[in-house]
Scaffold this active site. Structure first.
Site, PDB file in Angstrom:
ATOM      1  N   LYS A  55       0.850  -1.196   0.000  1.00  0.00           N
ATOM      2  CA  LYS A  55       0.000   0.000   0.000  1.00  0.00           C
ATOM      3  C   LYS A  55       0.884   1.244   0.000  1.00  0.00           C
ATOM      4  O   LYS A  55       1.872   1.307   0.737  1.00  0.00           O
ATOM      5  CB  LYS A  55      -0.847  -0.071   1.275  1.00  0.00           C
ATOM      6  N   ILE A  77      -7.193   7.881   4.171  1.00  0.00           N
ATOM      7  CA  ILE A  77      -6.950   6.455   4.476  1.00  0.00           C
ATOM      8  C   ILE A  77      -8.048   5.931   5.395  1.00  0.00           C
ATOM      9  O   ILE A  77      -7.822   5.043   6.221  1.00  0.00           O
ATOM     10  CB  ILE A  77      -5.547   6.226   5.117  1.00  0.00           C
ATOM     11  N   SER A 105      -9.542   0.540   3.487  1.00  0.00           N
ATOM     12  CA  SER A 105      -8.678   1.421   2.749  1.00  0.00           C
ATOM     13  C   SER A 105      -7.569   0.694   1.988  1.00  0.00           C
ATOM     14  O   SER A 105      -6.906   1.317   1.169  1.00  0.00           O
ATOM     15  CB  SER A 105      -8.036   2.432   3.705  1.00  0.00           C
ATOM     16  N   ILE A 120      -7.387  -0.123  10.764  1.00  0.00           N
ATOM     17  CA  ILE A 120      -7.747   0.565  12.008  1.00  0.00           C
ATOM     18  C   ILE A 120      -9.252   0.492  12.243  1.00  0.00           C
ATOM     19  O   ILE A 120      -9.723   0.759  13.333  1.00  0.00           O
ATOM     20  CB  ILE A 120      -7.262   2.033  11.999  1.00  0.00           C
ATOM     21  N   GLY A 121      -9.991   0.094  11.188  1.00  0.00           N
ATOM     22  CA  GLY A 121     -11.447  -0.007  11.338  1.00  0.00           C
ATOM     23  C   GLY A 121     -12.021  -1.031  10.374  1.00  0.00           C
ATOM     24  O   GLY A 121     -13.227  -1.078  10.144  1.00  0.00           O
ATOM     25  N   GLY A 122     -11.122  -1.844   9.788  1.00  0.00           N
ATOM     26  CA  GLY A 122     -11.560  -2.848   8.823  1.00  0.00           C
ATOM     27  C   GLY A 122     -10.765  -2.825   7.539  1.00  0.00           C
ATOM     28  O   GLY A 122     -11.027  -3.596   6.614  1.00  0.00           O
ATOM     29  N   SER A 123      -9.743  -1.989   7.488  1.00  0.00           N
ATOM     30  CA  SER A 123      -9.071  -1.654   6.227  1.00  0.00           C
ATOM     31  C   SER A 123      -8.325  -2.785   5.545  1.00  0.00           C
ATOM     32  O   SER A 123      -7.976  -2.661   4.377  1.00  0.00           O
ATOM     33  CB  SER A 123      -8.098  -0.489   6.442  1.00  0.00           C
TER      34      SER A 123
END
Lengths: 544, 544
Positions: free
Chosen positions: A131, A181, A207, A228-231
């Site tokens: 990434k 992001i 992301s 950090i939240g599903g990325s």
């Protein structure tokens, strides 16, 4: 550039786009045979464009098999790398997933590795994708993290890239991420929108959606993203590959380009996304074996110790999170996997989220994402004059609990986070009360459904709750959408506005054939156990 | 109390003092034979006051030996507990170290344990002492943490107390802490000043100074304190007992009475203080074996795995921290231990703090102690109308880097903390470059000198730097001050104001006979290794 006296965000964004395009123009031989217009589902294109040998190398082997061939010199890294470079270029044409193809550097690296008498590490000769904001050693030694403000400013590599490099990999492609992001999709003003190779009208998630679009058409088998939240998990799920979010501070993050450095109340982690299950463990073991804590002390001292189950698993199925009902294909996947687990003798119980209040969890988490009220991130975007994209607005400005807090107000929210984590931990521990066996893992959806149409990824709960809790979670493919089996429940009465939104988003025909994935979640820091559980569950499904 | 219509902080403070005095009045038989006035050094008093059997039980055995007698029923918990209750009461008379003596509860608990057919856990029957704000199960089921504001408000026990209780201990004494729990001494408006049993004109250290005063005269052998800037190590050092600050988040802290809950930028830890070395490991193993992460998820999942050295240690000696030169007895102790280590074949090298800038470390750390500019703590004190004590003022108001910060400013300071930790970690890793063997532990002072006169603990660097780094540190006794050997260096020219202050504080005669202790520090999370190293070093000193 200097001929333009007025620098706007558009003119600034030309540089990284031009560098991307120039890097792609190096592909030799150039790609031919790509149909115009592109079909919605692009999975048939590699056969039209690549050579049989390229198809063989990119489709017929697991990472482990490729590494065995590389280490025994049956296969040269250069040949393998060239095949993936061309396939990645094709992936980019159909999904817009790359920010740079490292043509020269990758081939030079592959040749160097081929010239050595012995493999230098476990990843010797393997091309891997990264990434964009996590840095790599390509020609464009800058990262912009999709912020126009950052273009040309941030240099250098990351500790994680260095470790993978020292393990022998070939960095060959850099991939897109969304603005800030922080979408569960992948769109930025610099690079535009990345789409799903199974259906270009749908998102590959985010992301780490450049990675998932690339891996989703096997333009890479082994990639690095973050979560950090599903990325990592949402994109992996949306293209039917494997993704793993370890507990925070297990993998190094030093050197990446980002924002809000020093924020501790919720921590991002780097994370692998791979074409096969065993590569997740290979990635983790390779990085942890390098003892990253010796150079980046935020990484916990915790050697990688593969987990062995000594009795049949106790699996808790989270059928829904009490907020938003998953789409029919996800519910079917849960049923199929739960049945398979029962059949091989595992204990399968329900994970009832009722008392655990995931809705409150989201309030706490979204507040902790931006304890400064998103001032820093919105400042970075606005200072450059670039437009705020809808999904950036969604996460920064449309969440009731994102607000600027004082240090003391932040402490209060952190205390709520700890109370939430404590309630969850105690609930989990209490599962041993009945039969003396604590739940080993939770089987749950990684998202409310399969890949949705662009712009619709507006419910994060299924992935993000585990970030709030810092529980490791791995995503694996289960099935594909079958309109005959996955019929919409027209009698369902949504419980709230989010549930209504998600319910209305489902339409079996639109998603036909799309990968359906599930998630396995373990207790905090029990990363090895989660990967071992995925293996057990896949064995129950009849996979190797 | 209700007869007083005007409630001042003084009248409020009467309640906890009366409860303390009433608890001490229960001692049977009452203490007799205490000389008046008390001598400066009170170590001879137990012989005048206690029975021969009480002296035997409190002086002649290690904790391990007592536990062996308890578990085999050669000794009843009741007899042992009564002996320590009386000795603790005497310790209180001479040092003012208790906030409550748990006479009835401890005896009832001991009798209950004696009535059981089998030991219930590794600490079965052992009386242990606990710092007041960390809660316990006594009659006075409240904690005030030495804040007048908190008197009567905070109830309940802590997870750590519960774990020790379930391991079979007897809670028998609660001990003092200073105002704001942030002096390296122990004075509060509620309980007054705690003094050193070796010399009542000197401090027993702090903030766990009630514990150290008590253990310093063997009124307890096994106590619980805490550490965020030296609070277990400095007091242990000042009375010549053992203290261990593990890495943060190894021991549970849930349930304690305190302040700034939710602050994450610098973390306090609970910590053992014990009369012998092996008890440190017994404490750690007992608590970690209880899997505290299952109930308090902030605790890292890290089972206790005793460390075994496979070759001679490489010990780095930190002769001074580049800021304040240690007093002569401390320098002599370093020399003696370094020589002993060399003699048994260990590698002994210097730890040069020059490039590591401990002065900057203190600036970052002191800022992180109070990212709200100490607003919360100063508010708690001022709201009650109680005076701000000089050492509270020192740490909250007199430090240039304590200031109210925004969330973004706090991030910046946390980023500096990480940069500092990274530089330190890389420096440590680089010690492997020369000979392939990385430094195992640092041998260093826990404080600039032995226990100083009251009010003079105004340089925290030797203990606190390891809190900034989150390195585990254990303190052990080495020698005692010998005015003939530990002559003041009159030619020394102090480098700065702090160095001058510390230099002027030394006077060999004033400290004659006082315990001199050193500290062993390991890399982050390597708690087991530090305790194993203390053992190796003590073996080198000819101890068992």
């Amino acid at each position: 550039m200097s001929t333009n006296p007025v620098e706007t965000w558009q003119t600034k964004a030309e540089l990284p786009r031009r560098m991307r395009d120039e890097s792609l123009a190096q592909v030799q031989p150039p790609l031919t045979g790509i149909p115009e217009p592109l079909p919605l589902n692009c999975q048939g294109l590699p056969k039209l464009v690549l050579t049989p040998r390229e198809l063989e190398l990119t489709e017929s082997y697991s990472v482990e098999q490729l590494l065995a061939q590389l280490h025994s010199r049956k296969l040269s890294s250069e040949e393998l790398t060239r095949a993936f470079l061309r396939r990645a270029a094709l992936a980019h044409v159909v999904t817009n997933c790359l920010t740079e193809l490292l043509w020269d550097d990758a081939i030079a690296r592959a040749r160097y590795l081929d010239s050595l008498p012995e493999p230098i590490g476990p990843l010797h000769g393997l091309p891997i994708s990264i990434k964009e904001h996590q840095g790599t050693l390509g020609k464009n030694k800058t990262s912009n993290a999709s912020y126009v403000s950052y273009i040309g400013k941030h240099q250098g590599s990351t500790l994680l890239c260095d470790i993978l490099w020292n393990a022998g990999c070939v960095h060959f492609a850099r991939t897109t991420q969304p603005q800030a992001i922080m979408h569960l999709e992948t769109e930025s003003n610099i690079y535009g929108r990345t789409v799903n190779p199974y259906n270009r009208d749908l998102t590959p998630g985010g992301s780490s959606g450049g990675e998932s679009a690339l891996l989703g058409i096997r333009g890479s088998l082994f990639g690095v993203g973050g979560d950090i939240g599903g990325s990592i998990r949402v994109p992996a799920a949306h293209v039917g590959v494997y993704g793993f979010k370890p507990s925070a501070q297990r993998l190094p993050i030093a050197g990446g380009t980002g924002h809000m450095f020093g924020r501790e109340c919720i921590l991002a982690t780097n994370a692998p996304i791979t074409a096969d299950r065993d590569s997740l463990e290979l990635f983790m073991k390779t990085v942890v074996d390098a003892q990253p804590w010796r150079l980046e002390p935020s990484v916990r001292y915790q050697p990688w110790v593969p987990y062995k189950f000594t009795k049949p698993l106790k699996v808790a199925v989270q059928w829904w999170d009490g907020v938003v009902r998953p789409h029919p294909p996800v519910l079917r996947a849960l049923r199929e996997v739960a049945d398979a687990c029962k059949k091989v003798g595992m204990k399968v119980v329900d994970w009832d989220c009722g008392s655990l209040d995931h809705a409150r969890g989201w309030e706490v988490l979204s507040g902790l994402f931006y304890p400064d009220g998103a001032k820093e991130v919105l400042g970075l975007i606005r200072d450059a004059g670039e437009p705020l994209l809808p999904l950036t607005k969604f996460i920064t400005e449309e969440q009731a609990h994102v607000k600027e807090r004082t240090v003391q107000e932040q402490w209060k929210l952190v205390t709520e986070r700890e109370a939430y984590r404590t309630a969850y931990a105690r609930h989990w521990s209490s599962t041993a009360d009945e039969d003396g066996q604590e739940v080993d893992v939770i089987l749950c959806p990684p998202a409310f459904g399969t890949a949705p149409p662009h712009g619709q990824s507006r419910y994060w709960g299924y992935a993000a709750i585990w970030n709030l809790l810092d529980y490791p979670g791995a995503v694996f493919p289960v099935t594909t959408v079958d309109p005959e089996k996955d019929v919409k429940d027209l009698s369902y009465e949504p419980r709230n506005a989010e549930d209504q939104f998600v319910h209305e988003l489902y339409n079996a025909e639109q998603y036909a054939g799309l990968p359906v994935s599930l998630q396995v979640v373990g207790r905090r820091h029990m990363d090895e156990k989660v990967l071992a559980a995925v293996k057990e569950i896949e064995l129950a499904l009849g996979r190797i």
